[in-house]
Design a protein around this motif. Structure first.
Motif, mmCIF file in Angstrom:
data_model
loop_
_atom_site.group_PDB
_atom_site.id
_atom_site.type_symbol
_atom_site.label_atom_id
_atom_site.label_comp_id
_atom_site.label_asym_id
_atom_site.label_seq_id
_atom_site.Cartn_x
_atom_site.Cartn_y
_atom_site.Cartn_z
ATOM 1 N N HIS A 1 0.860 -1.177 0.000
ATOM 2 C CA HIS A 1 0.000 0.000 0.000
ATOM 3 C C HIS A 1 0.897 1.227 0.000
ATOM 4 O O HIS A 1 1.964 1.228 0.604
ATOM 5 N N VAL B 1 6.980 3.850 1.619
ATOM 6 C CA VAL B 1 7.256 5.160 2.196
ATOM 7 C C VAL B 1 7.681 6.134 1.110
ATOM 8 O O VAL B 1 7.169 7.243 1.022
ATOM 9 N N THR B 2 8.616 5.712 0.276
ATOM 10 C CA THR B 2 9.091 6.571 -0.805
ATOM 11 C C THR B 2 9.841 5.730 -1.832
ATOM 12 O O THR B 2 10.180 4.584 -1.575
ATOM 13 N N LEU C 1 3.662 -0.292 4.210
ATOM 14 C CA LEU C 1 3.433 0.887 3.378
ATOM 15 C C LEU C 1 4.692 1.283 2.624
ATOM 16 O O LEU C 1 5.789 1.305 3.197
ATOM 17 N N THR D 1 1.628 5.322 0.679
ATOM 18 C CA THR D 1 1.236 6.533 1.377
ATOM 19 C C THR D 1 0.981 7.608 0.324
ATOM 20 O O THR D 1 1.387 7.476 -0.836
ATOM 21 N N THR D 2 0.311 8.653 0.726
ATOM 22 C CA THR D 2 0.085 9.777 -0.186
ATOM 23 C C THR D 2 1.426 10.340 -0.633
ATOM 24 O O THR D 2 1.620 10.668 -1.801
ATOM 25 N N HIS D 3 2.364 10.416 0.301
ATOM 26 C CA HIS D 3 3.706 10.907 -0.009
ATOM 27 C C HIS D 3 4.359 10.055 -1.098
ATOM 28 O O HIS D 3 4.934 10.593 -2.054
ATOM 29 N N SER D 4 4.264 8.736 -0.968
ATOM 30 C CA SER D 4 4.935 7.871 -1.942
ATOM 31 C C SER D 4 4.289 7.987 -3.324
ATOM 32 O O SER D 4 4.983 7.967 -4.334
#
Length: 99
Positions: free
Chosen positions: A10, A87-88, A85, A12-15
């Motif tokens: 999944h 992350v990046t 998640l 993150t919005t950041h990734s």
């Protein structure tokens, strides 16, 4: 190889934003999760295409011709938290040398 399954990953919005900003296709992240090599740091896995990962990927894609399609992204790495998640993701600094 990571124990994380692609379907379980999944973002993150950041990734999601980082993938778009850095022109990294989600397919590349999927390939990293399937064939990349992992290293642990600060409670996360860093997935990357090292020599053995490229060998696995080359075999999966049917040789050098298939690898050529994704060659421009072989210097990409992804960071996945223990919570599953993404992350990046980013391009490693420096020049990529084909292995």
């Amino acid at each position: 190889m990571s124990a994380l399954a692609t379907a379980d990953l999944h973002m993150t919005t950041h990734s999601r934003t980082r993938l778009q900003q850095r022109a990294i296709p989600p397919l590349v992240v999927d390939l990293l999760m399937q064939f990349g090599s992992a290293s642990r740091a600060n409670g996360a896995e860093r997935m990357m295409f090292d020599k053995s990962a490229i060998k696995r990927l080359r075999h999966h894609l049917g040789g050098d011709r298939g690898l050529k399609v994704v060659e421009r992204w072989l210097n990409v790495y992804a960071v996945v938290g223990d919570n599953g998640l993404l992350v990046t993701a980013a391009h490693k600094s420096g020049h990529f040398r084909r292995q």
